[in-house]
Enzyme design. Structure first.
Site, PDB file in Angstrom:
ATOM      1  N   CYS A  54      -6.758  -5.187   1.592  1.00 18.41           N
ATOM      2  CA  CYS A  54      -6.644  -4.706   2.959  1.00 18.41           C
ATOM      3  C   CYS A  54      -5.279  -4.065   3.229  1.00 18.41           C
ATOM      4  O   CYS A  54      -4.935  -3.063   2.609  1.00 18.41           O
ATOM      5  CB  CYS A  54      -6.956  -5.845   3.930  1.00 18.41           C
ATOM      6  N   HIS A  55      -4.483  -4.620   4.115  1.00 14.79           N
ATOM      7  CA  HIS A  55      -3.163  -4.074   4.441  1.00 14.79           C
ATOM      8  C   HIS A  55      -2.055  -4.583   3.509  1.00 14.79           C
ATOM      9  O   HIS A  55      -0.904  -4.170   3.623  1.00 14.79           O
ATOM     10  CB  HIS A  55      -2.786  -4.423   5.887  1.00 14.79           C
TER      11      HIS A  55
END
Length: 181
Positions: A106-107
């Protein structure tokens, strides 16, 4: 294998911590929660507070050498806080320096960018990071999971919670290869 799961004290996406954690346990590995502060980690379900988890080790106090691999869960706030902590960034960079596998979802690649380990690598992430990854010298791809061995270590990346099955299968396979080497 002891596997470090590095998170900030607040902001980790709970499913991106707990799902890979359970997969590591089920595969016979020993996951260890590492954070930048002792105490508890506050997880989130997107923007809502979720459960807390006890911190077992503190970045800057435990050497990366004591782990065979690293998992970086996402959440927007989590990697943003990690990339602002010099001890966390050094902890991440050490896995690359030592040739140990790293998995990020994800991030989480924001922390990889800050650690300076993205140039020349192919990775995926939450789509909003594509420009950041390209600007840091990496190649961004829109895939469920990306395994990159074009560097000092194996880097496994994934986009989002919907990709967790592919992510855990990929990192467990790569971590097992590293353990056998």
């Amino acid at each position: 294998m002891r596997i470090a799961f590095l998170t900030a004290p607040e902001g980790v996406e709970q499913i991106e911590l707990t799902d890979p954690w359970q997969a590591a346990v089920d595969a016979g590995h020993q996951p260890v929660l590492v954070s930048t502060e002792p105490g508890q980690v506050q997880a989130f379900n997107h923007l809502d507070k979720a459960d807390t988890f006890p911190v077992e080790e503190v970045a800057g106090e435990v050497p990366a050498e004591s782990f065979g691999a690293l998992v970086l869960p996402g959440g927007v706030a989590n990697p943003d806080a990690l990339r602002m902590d010099e001890r966390a960034v050094a902890f991440v960079r050490a896995f690359f320096d030592q040739g140990r596998p790293v998995a990020a979802i994800c991030h989480a690649p924001w922390t990889l960018i800050e650690a300076g380990v993205v140039p020349g690598r192919v990775l995926t992430s939450w789509p909003s990071l594509r420009t950041d990854i390209r600007n840091a010298g990496g190649t961004w791809v829109d895939e469920q999971v990306q395994i990159c061995d074009q560097g000092p270590n194996t880097l496994i990346t994934s986009r989002k919670p919907d990709d967790l099955k592919a992510f855990r299968e990929a990192f467990l396979t790569e971590f097992d290869k590293a353990a056998a080497a």
